[in-house]
Scaffold this motif. Sequence first.
Motif, PDB file in Angstrom:
ATOM      1  N   ASP A  64       0.802  -1.226   0.000  1.00  0.00           N
ATOM      2  CA  ASP A  64       0.000   0.000   0.000  1.00  0.00           C
ATOM      3  C   ASP A  64       0.833   1.273   0.000  1.00  0.00           C
ATOM      4  O   ASP A  64       0.280   2.376   0.086  1.00  0.00           O
ATOM      5  N   THR A  97      -5.230   4.445  -7.797  1.00  0.00           N
ATOM      6  CA  THR A  97      -5.894   4.544  -6.502  1.00  0.00           C
ATOM      7  C   THR A  97      -5.529   5.860  -5.828  1.00  0.00           C
ATOM      8  O   THR A  97      -4.431   6.395  -6.006  1.00  0.00           O
ATOM      9  N   LYS A  99      -5.930   7.833  -1.902  1.00  0.00           N
ATOM     10  CA  LYS A  99      -6.318   7.760  -0.485  1.00  0.00           C
ATOM     11  C   LYS A  99      -6.069   9.110   0.166  1.00  0.00           C
ATOM     12  O   LYS A  99      -4.934   9.549   0.302  1.00  0.00           O
ATOM     13  N   THR A 170      -8.820   4.185   0.762  1.00  0.00           N
ATOM     14  CA  THR A 170      -8.314   4.096  -0.597  1.00  0.00           C
ATOM     15  C   THR A 170      -9.457   3.752  -1.549  1.00  0.00           C
ATOM     16  O   THR A 170     -10.273   2.876  -1.264  1.00  0.00           O
ATOM     17  N   HIS A 171      -9.489   4.453  -2.692  1.00  0.00           N
ATOM     18  CA  HIS A 171     -10.503   4.169  -3.704  1.00  0.00           C
ATOM     19  C   HIS A 171      -9.857   4.049  -5.081  1.00  0.00           C
ATOM     20  O   HIS A 171      -8.869   4.714  -5.381  1.00  0.00           O
ATOM     21  N   LEU A 172     -10.450   3.184  -5.895  1.00  0.00           N
ATOM     22  CA  LEU A 172      -9.939   2.873  -7.228  1.00  0.00           C
ATOM     23  C   LEU A 172     -10.746   3.638  -8.268  1.00  0.00           C
ATOM     24  O   LEU A 172     -11.970   3.493  -8.346  1.00  0.00           O
ATOM     25  N   ASP A 188     -14.049   2.005  -7.617  1.00  0.00           N
ATOM     26  CA  ASP A 188     -13.974   0.729  -6.892  1.00  0.00           C
ATOM     27  C   ASP A 188     -14.534  -0.410  -7.735  1.00  0.00           C
ATOM     28  O   ASP A 188     -15.285  -1.274  -7.271  1.00  0.00           O
ATOM     29  N   ASN A 330      -0.817   2.401  -7.558  1.00  0.00           N
ATOM     30  CA  ASN A 330      -1.419   1.421  -8.478  1.00  0.00           C
ATOM     31  C   ASN A 330      -1.852   2.043  -9.806  1.00  0.00           C
ATOM     32  O   ASN A 330      -2.963   1.812 -10.290  1.00  0.00           O
ATOM     33  N   THR A 347      -4.789  -5.617  -6.396  1.00  0.00           N
ATOM     34  CA  THR A 347      -4.171  -4.536  -5.595  1.00  0.00           C
ATOM     35  C   THR A 347      -5.175  -3.994  -4.582  1.00  0.00           C
ATOM     36  O   THR A 347      -5.244  -4.450  -3.450  1.00  0.00           O
ATOM     37  N   TRP A 348      -5.972  -3.056  -5.015  1.00  0.00           N
ATOM     38  CA  TRP A 348      -6.975  -2.447  -4.123  1.00  0.00           C
ATOM     39  C   TRP A 348      -7.929  -3.482  -3.552  1.00  0.00           C
ATOM     40  O   TRP A 348      -8.280  -3.435  -2.369  1.00  0.00           O
ATOM     41  N   MET A 352      -8.243  -3.539   0.566  1.00  0.00           N
ATOM     42  CA  MET A 352      -9.296  -2.625   1.025  1.00  0.00           C
ATOM     43  C   MET A 352      -9.916  -3.082   2.346  1.00  0.00           C
ATOM     44  O   MET A 352     -10.174  -2.260   3.234  1.00  0.00           O
TER      45      MET A 352
END
Length: 422
Positions: A64, A97, A99, A170-172, A188, A330, A347-348, A352
């Motif tokens: 992360d 991502t 955060k 964290t958001h994608l 996400d 990422n 990854t995320w 998460m």
Amino acid sequence: MKFPVVIAVVLASLALTIDATVYFKEQFLDGDGWKSRWVESKHKSDYGQWKLSAGKFYGDAEADKGIQTSQDAHFYALSARFEPFSNEGKPLVIQFTVKHVQKIDCGGGYVKLFPDDLDQSDMHGDSQYYIMFGPDICGYSTKKVHVIINYKGQNHLIKKDIKCKDDELTHLYTLIVNPDQTYEVKIDNEKVESGSFEDDWDMLPLKKIKDPEAKKPSNWDDRAKIDDPSDTKPEDWDKPETIPDPDAKKPDDWDEDMDGEWEPPMIANPEYKGEWKPKQIDNPDYKGTWVHPEIDNPEYTHDATMYKFDNIGVLGLDLWQVKSGTIFDNFLITDDVKEAEEFGKETWGKTMGPEKKMKSDQEDMERKLREEEEKEKNKEDTEGDDEDDKEDGEEEEGEDDEEPDDDAGIEEDNNAKPKDEL
């Protein structure tokens, strides 16, 4: 005999993987190695500094780690180069991502995709880019996902309002640009918006325009209702809006020579009905609302290449942040939607859950510490009050001891009398 089916599925999966092209990927897994791949702009001398960090809560301490803004109230300008390519005839997928560890109040979390001829050492806010994509937050009013497309040298903002995430997790974020000139925005790994370039951006002139030669006919009646010609105002309708108060009396001390002629105060007339209007009936000549005819816009020309960018070569972070602390990680640029989905899951998707739990555990611990501190403070305050009460009580006892004893003086006098008699 199911083996041929299984083999076919595996081969199909391999074919999809082989066909996918990853133009850029960055996960910051080699410590400070990222510094050799990313270039800080020198356009300004006071750009904010970046550092490698996973933040105060995370799902995996190493996986992360990303680049984090570290100075409040600063501009940031950082970019990475890759082999230039064109997205002609294939999808373009941009994914990363974000955060906001600091619970951001005002600042950007977006990326910019630049042409290969960008001078990275001079990148700044006015540097021309192809696409700007990602979250932007400022106060309560601005919490949106930007999708800005550069077309023929002009930046065009999407006409739709796409809400971004505004928490500290964290958001994608994923943008998919398709060769059929459609797009999709995912947060996400879930679709939050989609549409077409022609409908959702004002890049091209309108297909249709109002016919400048057309005019509403002079006899066109667009009144749905009209006054009833047979309706007449009642004879007793007209009444004054106010009348003299019938209950009012002239004061006994009223002097007309001094005060003038006395007039009673006015009050609302209970019989007043307002302005009379005839009742409405359906208009027999009503033709509906006149619609201005449209014609093909002579200035409109369809462009099937609005989605296409010929020389994509740099990914940049060109931001302003009031409160620093945002972590970017990422990064992925590819031509395969499935590849992006799988990368997001690996990854995320894997971190998460643990990240959310760690954050929750920290908040529970902080809450308990606050409660303990509050209890301790209340205890100290209570003990302090008890000590004050004790001291006040001792002072009162001391004052009682010092007061003269009148009865004792009387006794002494009584005892003294026999001595005088002797």
